[in-house]
Write an enzyme that holds these catalytic residues in place. Structure first.
Site, PDB file in Angstrom:
ATOM      1  N   GLY A   1       1.592   1.826  -4.550  1.00 19.18           N
ATOM      2  CA  GLY A   1       0.389   1.014  -4.629  1.00 19.18           C
ATOM      3  C   GLY A   1      -0.794   1.757  -5.217  1.00 19.18           C
TER       4      GLY A   1
ATOM      5  CG  HIS B   1      11.310  -7.455  -5.451  1.00 20.99           C
ATOM      6  ND1 HIS B   1      10.231  -8.289  -5.281  1.00 20.99           N
ATOM      7  CD2 HIS B   1      10.936  -6.264  -4.915  1.00 20.99           C
ATOM      8  CE1 HIS B   1       9.254  -7.639  -4.664  1.00 20.99           C
ATOM      9  NE2 HIS B   1       9.664  -6.411  -4.423  1.00 20.99           N
TER      10      HIS B   1
ATOM     11  CB  CYS C   1      10.380  -1.712  -4.153  1.00 19.23           C
ATOM     12  SG  CYS C   1       9.205  -3.083  -4.300  1.00 19.23           S
TER      13      CYS C   1
ATOM     14  NE  ARG D   1       7.723  -8.173  -0.656  1.00 14.79           N
ATOM     15  CZ  ARG D   1       6.605  -7.718  -1.205  1.00 14.79           C
ATOM     16  NH1 ARG D   1       5.950  -8.452  -2.098  1.00 14.79           N
ATOM     17  NH2 ARG D   1       6.128  -6.530  -0.871  1.00 14.79           N
TER      18      ARG D   1
END
Length: 340
Positions: free
Chosen positions: A110, A220, A140, A168
């Site tokens: 992030g 995902h 990820c 997601r």
């Protein structure tokens, strides 16, 4: 023993904590978090020392009947490296504390690449992290991109890659707080941020990504179109993927027809928190047409980066052999087992 602290005991932090405790060469000294509710109870029940970031949070913990072991600064004085798993943008501020105390640290995807100046995926950039003061374990989705494209690159097959990501909407534990429902929300820019992020790990990758948020929280799903360097066979591509210990080849003919089914397999295998640490590539869907490759895979957004966090700890603390670290992590976490 490498002495490790974790700052942030959330989705990633608690999984990293478990993984650290499985390593024979690491000691989890403690975790720090602002929570004083159910989120921190399991850590205390497992005998993990819990620290508060600031005195105010320590008071809140005490009022909730919890007994913090001290403050974050006390924890940092005892460790070789701190894994920052706090929410996006908070880690960038925490970095000032780590640098001031001379503690090696790693942050999550992030944060921006510039926060550490190095981005980490074990199979691609381990050597560049050895002995550094800090690194950033990428997100990820970026981790999955680098893993799969590195496998093709190592086999001499990769020219350029174009991918579409079905992302997601939110993490399962906070589904009641938000996320898309009854809609599909395309990300507003092409390329989406994952492609440039993959290039922060390996600048030589010719990769473009597009992404869309979909109403699911499980995982995902990626679809990829790859221009190969030459005419190739499906068997060559499968062998390239199989050479990576962190890519699992799965098949729809085995009943693994959707992301929820793969997660159920992880639960049946006894993986902690149903964790799929590998990139799960559908082998029987994979198609090669001349010098073009098409494939799809699943990304467990809560688990895939965990082994890379462990390897990053070793790299920062001077363990030079990336292959050995990957093998040790894989063995400790059961990576590569349970698939046929």
């Amino acid at each position: 023993m490498i002495k490790v602290a974790i700052n942030g005991y959330g989705v990633i932090g608690k999984r990293v904590a478990h993984a650290v405790r499985q390593q024979g060469d690491m000691q989890l000294v403690g975790v720090a978090d602002i929570a004083a509710d159910w989120r921190i109870w399991p850590a205390l029940d497992r005998g993990i020392a819990v620290y508060a970031p600031e005195p105010e949070q320590a008071t809140t913990m005490e009022q909730a009947g919890l007994q913090p072991a001290g403050l974050l600064e006390d924890l940092l004085d005892q460790v070789d490296v701190v894994v920052d798993c706090t929410p996006k943008h908070i880690a960038a501020e925490n970095v000032k504390i780590y640098r001031a105390r001379g503690v090696k640290f790693l942050v999550q995807g992030g944060e921006k690449h510039a926060v550490t100046g190095h981005s980490f995926v074990a199979e691609s950039s381990y050597a560049g992290a050895v002995g550094r003061d800090a690194t950033r374990v990428v997100s990820c989705n970026t981790t999955s991109i680098v893993r799969t494209l590195t496998a093709l690159k190592t086999a001499g097959l990769l020219q350029r890659a174009r991918g579409t990501l079905l992302r997601r909407a939110t993490d399962p534990w906070e589904s009641e707080r938000g996320g898309v429902m009854n809609t599909i929300a395309p990300e507003p820019a092409i390329p989406s941020h994952q492609g440039p992020d993959a290039q922060s790990v390996d600048p030589d990758l010719d990769v473009v990504t597009m992404a869309v948020k979909v109403p699911t929280t499980i995982a995902h799903l990626h679809y990829w179109s790859v221009q190969l360097t030459r005419l190739a066979t499906k068997e060559e591509v499968v062998d390239a993927f199989r050479a990576s210990s962190r890519i699992a080849l799965i098949n729809m003919t085995d009943g693994l027809t959707a992301t929820n089914v793969v997660k159920e397999l992880m639960a049946d295998l006894g993986r902690p928190r149903d964790s799929l640490y590998e990139v799960a590539v559908w082998e029987d869907m994979l198609t090669v047409q001349g010098d073009e490759l098409f494939y799809a895979y699943m990304v467990d957004n809560q688990a895939i980066v965990i082994p890379d966090n462990i390897d990053a700890i070793r790299a920062l603390t001077g363990v030079r052999d990336g292959g050995e670290s990957i093998a040790r992590t894989n063995t400790a976490l059961g990576i590569g087992t349970g698939f046929r």
